[in-house]
Design a protein around this motif. Structure first.
Motif, short mmCIF file in Angstrom:
data_model
loop_
_atom_site.label_atom_id
_atom_site.label_comp_id
_atom_site.label_asym_id
_atom_site.label_seq_id
_atom_site.Cartn_x
_atom_site.Cartn_y
_atom_site.Cartn_z
N THR A 157 5.45 65.57 47.85
CA THR A 157 4.26 65.20 47.07
C THR A 157 4.51 65.40 45.58
N GLN A 158 5.14 66.52 45.22
CA GLN A 158 5.43 66.78 43.81
C GLN A 158 6.44 65.79 43.25
N ARG A 159 7.39 65.41 44.07
CA ARG A 159 8.35 64.39 43.62
C ARG A 159 7.63 63.12 43.22
N ASP A 160 6.63 62.72 44.02
CA ASP A 160 5.93 61.48 43.74
C ASP A 160 4.95 61.61 42.59
N VAL A 161 4.41 62.79 42.37
CA VAL A 161 3.61 63.03 41.17
C VAL A 161 4.49 62.87 39.94
N LEU A 162 5.69 63.40 40.01
CA LEU A 162 6.64 63.28 38.89
C LEU A 162 6.90 61.81 38.58
N ILE A 163 7.22 61.02 39.60
CA ILE A 163 7.56 59.62 39.39
C ILE A 163 6.34 58.82 38.91
N ALA A 164 5.17 59.10 39.48
CA ALA A 164 3.97 58.33 39.12
C ALA A 164 3.58 58.54 37.66
N ASN A 165 3.91 59.70 37.09
CA ASN A 165 3.53 59.99 35.70
C ASN A 165 4.61 59.59 34.70
N HIS A 166 5.71 59.05 35.18
CA HIS A 166 6.80 58.66 34.28
C HIS A 166 6.35 57.68 33.18
N PRO A 167 5.62 56.58 33.52
CA PRO A 167 5.28 55.63 32.46
C PRO A 167 4.43 56.24 31.36
N GLY A 168 3.39 57.01 31.74
CA GLY A 168 2.53 57.62 30.74
C GLY A 168 3.26 58.65 29.90
N ALA A 169 4.09 59.46 30.54
CA ALA A 169 4.84 60.48 29.80
C ALA A 169 5.78 59.85 28.79
N ARG A 170 6.35 58.73 29.17
CA ARG A 170 7.29 58.05 28.27
C ARG A 170 6.61 57.61 26.98
N HIS A 171 5.30 57.36 27.05
CA HIS A 171 4.55 56.95 25.88
C HIS A 171 3.78 58.10 25.24
N GLY A 172 4.06 59.32 25.69
CA GLY A 172 3.46 60.49 25.06
C GLY A 172 2.05 60.80 25.50
N ASP A 173 1.55 60.15 26.58
CA ASP A 173 0.21 60.46 27.06
C ASP A 173 0.14 61.94 27.46
N GLU A 174 -0.83 62.65 26.88
CA GLU A 174 -0.88 64.11 27.06
C GLU A 174 -1.06 64.50 28.52
N ASP A 175 -1.95 63.82 29.23
CA ASP A 175 -2.19 64.16 30.64
C ASP A 175 -0.95 63.89 31.48
N ALA A 176 -0.30 62.77 31.22
CA ALA A 176 0.90 62.42 31.99
C ALA A 176 2.03 63.41 31.74
N VAL A 177 2.23 63.78 30.47
CA VAL A 177 3.27 64.77 30.14
C VAL A 177 2.97 66.09 30.85
#
Length: 372
Positions: free
Chosen positions: A95-115
């Protein structure tokens, strides 16, 4: 393609954007493509939004209540959701692996919640591989923990800059105007804009590197492989108890510390241990239910206190360095000293509250189920 919806006077009520989205799973390479329509209100109201939605439905469009990343990973996420958690450790890690992958796009753009969410998923994975060491091949799991630490460091640099900037900006704003002497807010903004830009550039390079998908592929291979040893409920329960006991011991030693600086470091180590303990208890939530959830909540309360105390330590050091820079530039340093004192007072308050929170987290009625 974008279109604007106007009223009779030419005022923009809403913007309608149509796009073709191409999603790719970084691990499997599987691709999905779909058309997407987004409606954003400008000067319009909810009635207009409902009317537009009705027209789009009549034309054959259907609402999708998930993000792009969740849609792209629909098969992977469904497999984890539908899987019976006969091995709760593996289920939790997947489950944590997929949370990591699902937040990749937002984190790449600096979205605070995704990071933040991506960073927490990395922490949970690292802690789980350590707490339940032996369930996986030791050499491979330790190598992956090191890679996750590398990724977590890049995420942490971005998140820490975001949190510290917000914390200090709010602190300056909370002071009466006559106590803010000199360009304090501007200097803090300059400092963290530069820090955040550097950290985000480094994160983007990390996520675009060959090393990152290799990490994800290695994680897949490890988590989906047969266990290196037989794992039963008693073994899992024993490991969870050990993680909680380890955290208790760390905090006990930290509170007995004699020197303040040593105590701050020890309290930070205790905080990290309680995070690992909380994540371990979360593994047992599917079978222990509300009993595990209650302990998770108590551990989180304690961890939060330790966290705000540590944040104060970090913030005070930043303020000290900012004051030195201001002094060297001939600026007034009064406000930096004032903010430093405020942070010290808050840290003392948190420190005094820690024993009571620890006592609540150790109560027998909250922990007795751990032995089952």
């Amino acid at each position: 393609m974008e279109r604007r919806l106007l009223d009779a006077a030419g005022r923009v009520l809403a913007e309608v954007a149509e796009d073709t989205v191409d999603g790719r799973d970084l691990v499997t390479g599987e691709r999905q493509a779909w058309r997407e329509i987004e409606v954003e209100l400008v000067d319009g109201d909810d009635r207009l939004l409902d009317a537009v939605q009705s027209r789009l439905r009549e034309a054959g469009a259907r609402p999708v209540p998930v993000s792009k990343s969740h849609r792209a990973l629909a098969g992977r996420l469904a497999a984890v959701t539908d899987a019976a958690p006969t091995d709760p450790v593996a289920h939790y890690a997947l489950t944590q692996r997929d949370v990591l992958i699902a937040n990749h796009p937002g984190a790449r753009h600096g979205d605070e919640d995704a990071v933040h969410d991506m960073r927490v998923a990395v922490r949970r994975l690292r802690a789980t591989l350590r707490t339940f060491r032996g369930r996986w091949d030791r050499e491979r799991s330790e190598a992956l923990r090191a890679e996750l630490r590398w990724l977590g460091g890049r995420l942490g640099s971005v998140r820490d800059a975001q949190v510290l900037a917000a914390r200090l900006t709010d602190a300056v704003r909370a002071e009466p105007a006559d106590l803010v002497l000199g360009p304090v807010a501007a200097r803090i903004s300059e400092r963290f804009v530069a820090d955040l830009a550097t950290a985000l550039d480094e994160l983007v390079r990390t996520l675009d590197s060959d090393r990152y998908p290799e990490l994800l592929a290695g994680l897949d291979r490890l988590l989906e492989a047969p266990p290196a040893r037989a794992v039963d409920a008693r073994w899992i329960a024993r490991r969870v108890r050990r993680a909680v006991t380890r955290a208790d011991d760390r905090l006990d030693r930290a509170l007995d510390g004699q020197r303040a600086q040593e105590g701050d470091v020890a309290l930070h180590e205790a905080r990290k241990a309680y995070k690992a303990a909380r994540y371990a208890v979360e593994v047992r939530e599917p079978d222990a239910g509300q009993r595990a959830a209650a302990l998770v909540e108590r551990l989180k309360d304690l961890q939060d206190l330790l966290g705000t105390q540590h944040d104060s330590v970090v913030t005070r050091e930043v303020l000290r360095r900012q004051a030195l820079r201001a002094y060297a530039d001939g600026e007034n340093t009064f406000t930096y000293g004032l903010l430093h004192a405020r942070q010290a007072t808050a840290a003392d308050r948190d420190l005094r509250a820690i024993p009571a929170a620890w006592d609540r987290a150790r109560r027998r009625k909250v922990r007795r189920w751990l032995k089952s």
